[in-house]
Design an enzyme around this catalytic site. Structure first.
Site, PDB file in Angstrom:
ATOM      1  N   GLY A   1      28.621  44.877  35.650  1.00 37.63           N
ATOM      2  CA  GLY A   1      29.819  45.373  36.319  1.00 37.63           C
ATOM      3  C   GLY A   1      31.088  45.182  35.498  1.00 37.63           C
ATOM      4  CG  HIS A   2      34.621  46.113  37.611  1.00 39.35           C
ATOM      5  ND1 HIS A   2      35.472  45.123  38.041  1.00 39.35           N
ATOM      6  CD2 HIS A   2      33.992  46.574  38.708  1.00 39.35           C
ATOM      7  CE1 HIS A   2      35.381  44.993  39.340  1.00 39.35           C
ATOM      8  NE2 HIS A   2      34.468  45.878  39.774  1.00 39.35           N
TER       9      HIS A   2
END
Length: 180
Positions: free
Chosen positions: A140-141
């Site tokens: 994920g980010h």
């Protein structure tokens, strides 16, 4: 450079790099010496791919992504796709938050087939040197993966999680966001 590849005249390709057919390399992108780019790869605007890398077929390296030296990316990986960022509006709908941060992959990293590494709204997602990532992994980010880690198939790491150096993550393991 294969005659069926599209390389923007504003891209910089090392003379000894190999670019396969149906590859698209955008303006401002850089591909380093001795790098091999297989067919159907997309390298976005101002992306930088270092020296002696191997980028397998169907990979997408999005805009402004930075790939170090001697990196191997297997088929179908997506590096720098938008993180999952939405804000709820007063009427209950969701508005996309622009994901304009960066992704940096350091030297000697290997990324498995169909793995995705997201860009954040701000800051960066970083995979440190020597880390090996298996197939079907979601990062994920704003995630930070330390040096020389091993992530086995189907691992999922939610946004803003940080792993230290030499971490081994078993297959199908998952991490909620904002953990360290």
């Amino acid at each position: 450079i294969h005659r069926l590849a599209f390389v923007d005249e504003g891209a910089q390709i090392a003379p000894d790099a190999s670019i396969g057919p149906f590859t698209s390399i955008a303006a401002g992108a850089i591909v380093g010496a001795r790098t091999i780019v297989y067919p159907h790869v997309t390298i976005g605007r101002q992306a930088h791919v270092g020296e002696a890398c191997v980028i397998h077929a169907g990979t997408s390296i999005r805009e402004r992504v930075r790939i170090g030296n001697r990196v191997v990316i297997q088929d179908g990986a997506v590096i720098g796709s938008d993180g999952f960022g939405f804000a709820q509006t007063p009427d209950g709908t969701h508005r996309k938050i622009p994901q304009v941060g960066g992704v940096t992959i350091e030297d000697d990293v290997e990324i498995g087939a169909n793995t995705t590494i997201d860009r954040p709204a701000l800051g960066e997602t970083r995979i440190a040197a020597g880390t090996k990532i298996d197939n079907l992994v979601q990062i994920g980010h704003n995630v930070r993966i330390g040096a020389h880690c091993l992530l086995v198939a189907q691992v999922g790491i939610a946004g803003s999680t940080k792993l230290g150096n030499y971490v081994v993550v078993a297959g199908q393991s998952r991490f909620a966001g904002h953990l360290e």
